[in-house]
Design a protein around this motif. Structure first.
Motif, PDB file in Angstrom:
ATOM      1  N   TYR A  69     -14.921  -2.910  -1.838  1.00 35.96           N
ATOM      2  CA  TYR A  69     -13.580  -3.382  -1.552  1.00 35.96           C
ATOM      3  C   TYR A  69     -13.310  -3.249  -0.053  1.00 35.96           C
ATOM      4  N   LYS A  71      -9.722  -3.364   2.678  1.00 29.67           N
ATOM      5  CA  LYS A  71      -8.274  -3.472   2.830  1.00 29.67           C
ATOM      6  C   LYS A  71      -7.947  -3.639   4.306  1.00 29.67           C
ATOM      7  N   VAL A  76      -6.009  -7.066   0.122  1.00 29.60           N
ATOM      8  CA  VAL A  76      -7.185  -6.379  -0.416  1.00 29.60           C
ATOM      9  C   VAL A  76      -8.158  -7.424  -0.945  1.00 29.60           C
ATOM     10  N   SER A 101      -5.443  -0.270  -6.625  1.00 24.74           N
ATOM     11  CA  SER A 101      -4.070  -0.435  -6.133  1.00 24.74           C
ATOM     12  C   SER A 101      -3.429   0.938  -6.047  1.00 24.74           C
ATOM     13  N   PHE A 105      -4.315   3.352  -3.062  1.00 26.68           N
ATOM     14  CA  PHE A 105      -3.394   3.106  -1.962  1.00 26.68           C
ATOM     15  C   PHE A 105      -1.970   3.563  -2.259  1.00 26.68           C
TER      16      PHE A 105
END
Length: 824
Positions: A69, A71, A76, A101, A105
């Motif tokens: 992933y 960000k 994202v 998610s 975060f």
């Protein structure tokens, strides 16, 4: 303070070069602009990838790949390389991807997701592209993206395919640019100030105080709190007062002068030395007072007196080694500790340990000794008379915590009435060495093969053990004694342990096994370890009933045969039972496969709280009626049974479907996982509706059960119908996690467009749902996939609600529906 050291603002023209760290306590404004620092993140994520079970045989990350992933601000992106095996004739396959998610975060998603993915089947060449995607967050805070693919053909073969998935979505938050990329602070409440200049740091007559780290070649100030310099500290002939610490890093601290005074003129506390005092071959001379409290009463400190130094108390002086903690006196190999002239050692516990040599007491007495041990060598006690007794006699006990190995010697004239182990330690060489019954608690050690011609009754706590794992307890009961057991205990005698021997018989009796029955529940323990039940002709070679704890570990049951009912091992009404690392096989007469059992290898009945059956092997042979493990349906009550990690095998014409005979609808606490040769006992529920014509009357903002007229139940395990129509109750006592998938084609009964929510209710509470807009005269697909935890008695039901204002009594119809719930 300006650059000259005076208290004033600092204005500087030209370039400034900083060779070390610059730490600023406060805001930094660049070009008149201020802003927020940007949060950038990337890495590997341990999300869940699931394929809808009706579409995929398997789905997951391709081997040796990672779920990545990235960000940047509120955007994202995730990247996955998947491998899945698609079922045949699937035009609209679906997968669900768990994305980061709230868990990473601390903020949820907003808006829709965008998915870039497609795949082509290697053989059939059918092309699948994404046509829709939904991003949802469950009530537990987990966010997932449901991806819909559409194939260019309605037919396809079952194939394995590798493909990429790229998902982009947005998190909740303001879209503010990052203009300041500098942050400060290296400790609570303050930052660091460093002066890496190559010239002097001049305080201009002021003190330098409260400095965390300060580096310079020379410091000129009246008082300096911290000097972490590796060079000289020049106090300019002034005193250094009230210093918390004076140290050098990587250098020796040398204090030269004569005399050197280390003193605390207030007299309130001692001078503390926090590290070792290394004499380095030198002497302590003319010391007025040196005690433990003066060196450091709060930390471990070593005073090192290196060779040829000596610690000596001369003349009439006394040498005290005194501490509230342990005092260790150590010397190297080959050296010795010598105590002469009436040396007295006092303490609550005194340990004299020698790992390589001998502790010689030279005809001294050892009184009130708590423990004597020699871990690496035998402890040898020699003398004309050796006494092991308590002092005073009758108070306390002489305790033995490990086995007493007689080897080939005898214990003669032993009085161990105070011992806690047993009153009897006896070798068994013949049948006559057993008393009938065994009424004395003791250890009975079998040497060789002992043939017993009469039943052996145990009426006291005892251990019957083989010598060096080669002993055999052979029962040869005459034909005149029928319906009895060769070895039995039926009078609540106490704890019994069998270990390290072979139990066999040459009897014609149909019940010539071993029976251990104890009606005093919650009292006694039975432990059978490393015992081989071999060639026994009876209904139950081993039968156990009524113990608080029964352990059967590392045992074998083989060549046992001849009964018309029963099993090789029968457990009846034992509170806690553990059967571990045992073998059950060859259920026929040695050399004659035609004579075999017709019931079970292991049977369980009666009231049993907890049963653990793990790491065993069960192999049936012969008749179709022969079973492996059986839990009786009638008169049997089990709180929890774990059948895990076993191997089941049906040979010689026996029925593989009878390897495990248990009705989980009756025994709701059975957990059966990770076995070979049998199915798992997991919960599942499947059903479908086709051509439903009944509308469900909705109420705006109110969840109502969906009418599923014509609902056909498919596979159903550990669920029963609920009290209301089309609801189901989880009917097992184990807490489980389930994957629920609903694929629905729906419409509504009024004109216009209505917004409808399809949800899953557990015990009347809806925590997960999906929303869709239904247009008049059109059928639309609504799909929902989620994960739920279920407990015993939970009721699961599909519900819906119409949230469009003024739509009471509007109809919602599930024209067709396919739903599945699977324990994962």
């Amino acid at each position: 303070m300006n650059i000259s050291g005076y208290q004033d603002n600092n204005f500087h023209d030209g370039n400034t070069q900083i060779l070390g760290d610059l730490v600023i306590d406060g805001k930094l404004t660049l070009g008149g602009a201020t802003g927020q620092s940007e949060y950038l993140d990337s890495g590997d994520y341990s999300g869940t990838v699931l394929g809808v079970p009706s579409h995929w045989i398997s789905m997951g990350l391709k081997a040796n790949t990672q779920y990545r992933y990235q960000k940047n601000g509120n955007i994202v992106q995730v990247y996955l390389y998947l491998r899945g095996e698609i079922k045949s004739n699937i035009q609209f396959p679906q997968i669900s991807v768990n994305v980061p998610s709230n868990d990473l975060f601390n903020v949820g998603h907003i808006g829709s997701a965008y998915v870039y993915s497609s795949f082509i089947l290697p053989t059939g060449r059918q092309v699948y592209t994404t046509v829709n995607e939904f991003i949802t967050t469950s009530g537990a805070g987990s966010t997932s993206v449901l991806i819909y693919y559409e194939g260019n053909s309605t037919t396809n073969a079952q194939e394995t395919v590798d493909f990429f998935v790229h998902i982009v979505y947005k998190l909740v938050g303001l879209d503010i640019p990052a203009t300041v990329l500098v942050s400060g602070g290296s400790g609570p409440g303050q930052g660091n100030v460093q002066n890496p200049m190559l010239e002097s740091l001049n305080a201009g007559g002021y003190d330098i105080s409260n400095v965390g780290i300060m580096s310079a070649t020379f410091i000129n100030a009246p008082n300096v709190i911290t000097n972490p310099l590796s060079l000289d500290l020049d106090a300019n002939n002034k005193k250094i007062n009230n210093c918390n610490e004076i140290k050098t890093t990587g250098q020796q601290l040398r204090i030269i002068g004569g005399p050197i005074l280390l003193e605390n003129d207030s007299g309130a506390t001692d001078i503390l030395v926090n590290n070792s005092i290394d004499m380095n071959g030198k002497d302590f001379k003319d010391v007025n007072l040196l005690t433990v409290n003066t060196i450091n009463p709060n930390a471990t400190v070593n005073m090192l007196i290196e060779a040829p130094g000596t610690l000596t108390a001369f003349g009439d002086s006394k040498l005290f080694l005194e501490s509230n903690d342990d005092i260790d006196i150590l010397c190297g190999q080959g050296s010795r500790i010598q105590m002469n002239n009436n040396t007295t050692i006092r303490g609550q516990t005194i340990y004299l340990n020698s790992t390589t040599g001998t502790i010689d007491f030279a005809n001294a007495n050892l009184n009130n000794v708590d423990f004597v041990t020699n871990p690496d060598n035998p402890l040898v006690l020699t003398g004309s008379k050796i006494e092991l007794r308590t002092n005073p006699p009758g108070i306390g006990a002489v305790e033995f915590y490990t086995d007493i190995d007689m080897k080939t010697s005898d214990i003669l004239n032993v009085n161990i009435s105070e011992s806690k182990i047993f009153n009897t330690i006896k070798y068994i060489l013949t049948q006559a060495d057993f008393t009938d019954p065994l009424s004395l608690s003791g250890v009975y050690i079998i040497i060789g093969t002992i043939t017993i011609t009469v039943p052996l009754n145990i009426v006291a706590s005892c251990i019957i053990a083989g010598y060096n794992n080669t002993s055999t307890l052979l029962f040869n009961i005459t034909d005149g004694i029928e319906n009895t057991y060769c070895l039995k205990n039926t009078n609540n005698s106490g704890n019994i342990e069998l270990k390290d021997f072979i139990f066999t018989n040459q009897c014609t009796s149909t019940r010539a096994g071993s029976l251990f029955s104890n009606s005093l529940v919650n009292t006694n323990i039975l432990r059978i370890f490393n015992v081989n039940y071999f060639n026994c002709k009876n209904n139950f070679p081993l039968r156990v009933s009524g113990f608080e704890l029964a352990e059967i570990i590392n045992c074998t049951f083989r060549y046992n045969y001849g009964g018309t009912s029963g099993s090789m091992c029968g457990i009846d009404a034992s509170i806690n039972t553990i059967i571990e690392s045992c073998e059950f096989y060859n259920n026929y007469q040695l050399g004659n496969t035609a004579t075999y059992y017709v019931n079970y290898l292991l049977s369980i009945s009666g009231t049993c709280n907890n049963i653990t059956i793990t790491s065993n092997q069960f192999s049936t042979y012969g008749a179709l009626s022969l079973g492996g493990v059986s839990i009786n349906d009638f008169g049997t009550s089990i709180n929890r049974a774990i059948i895990d990690g076993n191997i089941f095998d049906a040979q010689g014409g026996s029925d593989p479907l009878k390897l495990l005979d248990v009705d989980t609808s009756i025994h709701k606490g059975v957990i059966c996982n990770d076995n070979t040769g049998i199915m798992t006992c997991t919960a599942s529920l499947e059903g479908l509706v086709n051509g439903n014509v009944v509308y469900t009357e909705t109420q705006a903002g109110v969840w109502v059960p969906i009418d599923l007229t014509g609902f056909i139940t498919g596979d159903i395990n550990r669920f029963v119908p609920g009290l209301s129509p089309y609801s189901f109750i989880y009917d097992a006592t184990n807490h489980i996690k389930t994957l629920i998938t609903v694929n629905c084609a729906a419409d509504h009964s009024t004109g216009g467009t209505d917004t409808v929510q399809l949800g899953i209710s557990v015990n009347g509470t809806v925590s997960v749902f999906i929303q869709a807009d239904l247009n008049s005269g059109q059928t639309q697909a609504i799909n929902l996939t989620t994960v739920f935890n279920l407990n015993f008695g939970d009721t699961v039901q599909l519900v819906c609600q119409n949230i469009t204002a003024g739509t009471n009594a509007n109809g919602f119809r599930a024209v067709s529906l396919n739903a599945s719930l699977i324990e994962i």
